[in-house]
Scaffold this motif. Structure first.
Motif, PDB file in Angstrom:
ATOM      1  N   ALA A  73       0.818  -1.219   0.000  1.00 33.24           N
ATOM      2  CA  ALA A  73       0.000   0.000   0.000  1.00 33.24           C
ATOM      3  C   ALA A  73       0.848   1.264   0.000  1.00 33.24           C
ATOM      4  CB  ALA A  73      -0.922   0.004   1.211  1.00 33.24           C
ATOM      5  N   ARG A  74       0.268   2.321  -0.607  1.00 29.67           N
ATOM      6  CA  ARG A  74       0.772   3.679  -0.459  1.00 29.67           C
ATOM      7  C   ARG A  74      -0.029   4.345   0.650  1.00 29.67           C
ATOM      8  NH1 ARG A  74       3.203   6.091  -5.022  1.00 29.67           N
ATOM      9  NH2 ARG A  74       3.253   7.959  -3.709  1.00 29.67           N
ATOM     10  N   VAL A  75       0.654   5.119   1.483  1.00 30.74           N
ATOM     11  CA  VAL A  75       0.006   5.756   2.623  1.00 30.74           C
ATOM     12  C   VAL A  75       0.139   7.269   2.506  1.00 30.74           C
ATOM     13  CG1 VAL A  75      -0.130   5.913   5.138  1.00 30.74           C
ATOM     14  CG2 VAL A  75       0.615   3.765   4.060  1.00 30.74           C
ATOM     15  N   ASP A  76      -0.989   7.965   2.554  1.00 27.43           N
ATOM     16  CA  ASP A  76      -1.006   9.420   2.620  1.00 27.43           C
ATOM     17  C   ASP A  76      -1.335   9.821   4.051  1.00 27.43           C
ATOM     18  OD1 ASP A  76      -0.470   9.600  -0.081  1.00 27.43           O
ATOM     19  OD2 ASP A  76      -2.576   9.819  -0.651  1.00 27.43           O
ATOM     20  N   ALA A  77      -0.579  10.761   4.599  1.00 25.90           N
ATOM     21  CA  ALA A  77      -0.758  11.169   5.993  1.00 25.90           C
ATOM     22  C   ALA A  77      -0.847  12.685   6.075  1.00 25.90           C
ATOM     23  CB  ALA A  77       0.393  10.658   6.852  1.00 25.90           C
ATOM     24  N   THR A  78      -1.812  13.190   6.849  1.00 25.10           N
ATOM     25  CA  THR A  78      -2.035  14.628   6.935  1.00 25.10           C
ATOM     26  C   THR A  78      -1.861  15.140   8.356  1.00 25.10           C
ATOM     27  OG1 THR A  78      -4.396  14.664   7.528  1.00 25.10           O
ATOM     28  CG2 THR A  78      -3.854  14.263   5.208  1.00 25.10           C
ATOM     29  N   ASP A  79      -1.596  16.421   8.461  1.00 23.37           N
ATOM     30  CA  ASP A  79      -1.627  17.111   9.739  1.00 23.37           C
ATOM     31  C   ASP A  79      -1.785  18.599   9.470  1.00 23.37           C
ATOM     32  OD1 ASP A  79      -0.642  15.925  12.722  1.00 23.37           O
ATOM     33  OD2 ASP A  79      -0.810  18.097  12.542  1.00 23.37           O
TER      34      ASP A  79
ATOM     35  N   GLY B 159      13.013   4.491   6.123  1.00 24.73           N
ATOM     36  CA  GLY B 159      13.242   4.263   4.696  1.00 24.73           C
ATOM     37  C   GLY B 159      11.962   4.107   3.894  1.00 24.73           C
ATOM     38  N   LEU B 160      10.938   4.892   4.244  1.00 26.19           N
ATOM     39  CA  LEU B 160       9.633   4.742   3.600  1.00 26.19           C
ATOM     40  C   LEU B 160       9.229   5.960   2.772  1.00 26.19           C
ATOM     41  CD1 LEU B 160       7.714   3.012   6.535  1.00 26.19           C
ATOM     42  CD2 LEU B 160       8.339   1.976   4.341  1.00 26.19           C
ATOM     43  N   GLY B 161      10.214   6.759   2.374  1.00 22.38           N
ATOM     44  CA  GLY B 161       9.907   7.962   1.624  1.00 22.38           C
ATOM     45  C   GLY B 161       9.216   7.718   0.303  1.00 22.38           C
TER      46      GLY B 161
END
Length: 304
Positions: A157-163, A180-182
């Motif tokens: 999966a690709r993960v998008d994270a917001t704040d 190492g997940l850039g």
């Protein structure tokens, strides 16, 4: 008994001595535990081992080793800071584990302690098929611990994270780089769904601000070191939760789920959304106030 915290008594010679002494001072001072440990002994041990540059699993044989004067002073300096400033342990060590993974933390972000870790370690089964999950969205990422744990649990999966906080996103970026997940975890400055990509996600997961005003007013001093806007959820604790429930349908795939932690505001959710088809999750490792909504049920609820 109240002793000076400037220096350790000369009788305190070994690591075991220092841990016992620090634990006694913690209990005497009435500090609050809950940011990684739940008792004075574990808190003192973690603090002393960090001060001495020793790992948490240091063998028992070393606990009887005598400390140098400089080493005893290093421990006491941290004990004094913990007591006098009420700084949570992870902000002193700048490290904590979440879902079995190490993370850097400082006062720009909440100390990770969400019970969502348990569900992520189980790949959110049986609510999703882990092998079919390709897109995940986290709302309110803070240190990035939930997003990064999801990237490990769902390797395809690709993960998008917001704040909303640029400062928090700086910490999340540190952790993404360290793991190492850039190439798989992206960060967005967004207020809930305001600036998220126009994507369809199989999982939307969030630990939003949910502490109501009464509870905010009664927080122990340790919590005052955390970013309060990441805790405060308004009068009833649901200011942000309402917006997430209202807007999630647009971004969920047909087979998607919304996973929300609301902690002690679970009663407020039940009163505010009496017909919400939420499934409340029973957690084996403690914690409460986590509900899951299937995309189809959420859309039908909105339509009704």
């Amino acid at each position: 008994m109240s002793e000076s915290l400037d220096y350790a008594p000369a009788e305190m010679e070994t690591l075991r001595d220092m841990v016992r002494y620090a634990a006694s001072r913690f209990n005497e001072a009435g500090i609050y535990f809950g940011h990684g440990t739940d008792n004075a002994i574990d808190e003192a041990a973690a603090l002393a081992l960090f001060a001495l540059n020793l790992p948490p699993d240091t063998p028992e044989i070393y606990w009887g080793a005598r400390l140098t004067g400089a080493e005893r002073q290093a421990v006491m300096d941290l004990v004094r800071r913990r007591i006098e400033q009420r700084v949570p342990l992870p902000y002193i060590t700048n490290q904590i584990h979440f879902a079995g993974l190490p993370f850097y933390v400082d006062e720009r972000v909440l100390v990770p302690r969400s019970p969502l870790a348990e569900l992520i370690e189980q790949s959110l089964q049986p609510w999703v098929d882990p092998h079919s999950v390709s897109r995940i969205l986290e709302i309110g990422t803070g240190s990035g611990c939930i997003a990064i744990a999801c990237a490990y649990a769902f390797p395809q999966a690709r993960v998008d994270a917001t704040d909303t906080s640029y400062a928090a996103l700086e910490v999340a970026a540190i952790n993404i780089q360290r793991h190492g997940l850039g190439d798989r975890v992206r960060l967005f400055n967004s207020d809930v769904f305001a600036d998220v990509p126009d994507e369809s996600y199989q999982i939307i997961i969030t630990n939003p601000p949910y502490v109501d005003q009464t509870a905010m007013d009664a927080l122990p001093p340790e919590y005052k070191h955390e970013p309060l806007n990441a805790l405060a959820g308004g009068d009833d604790g649901l200011d942000v939760v309402r917006r997430i429930v209202d807007g999630a349908s647009r971004y969920l795939s047909e087979d998607g789920i919304l996973v929300v932690e609301v902690g002690d505001s679970d009663d407020a959710v039940a009163k505010t959304f009496p017909n919400l088809p939420a499934m409340w999750v029973e957690l084996e490792r403690g914690g409460h106030g986590v509900f899951i909504l299937a995309a189809t049920e959420l859309k039908n609820w909105h339509a009704a």
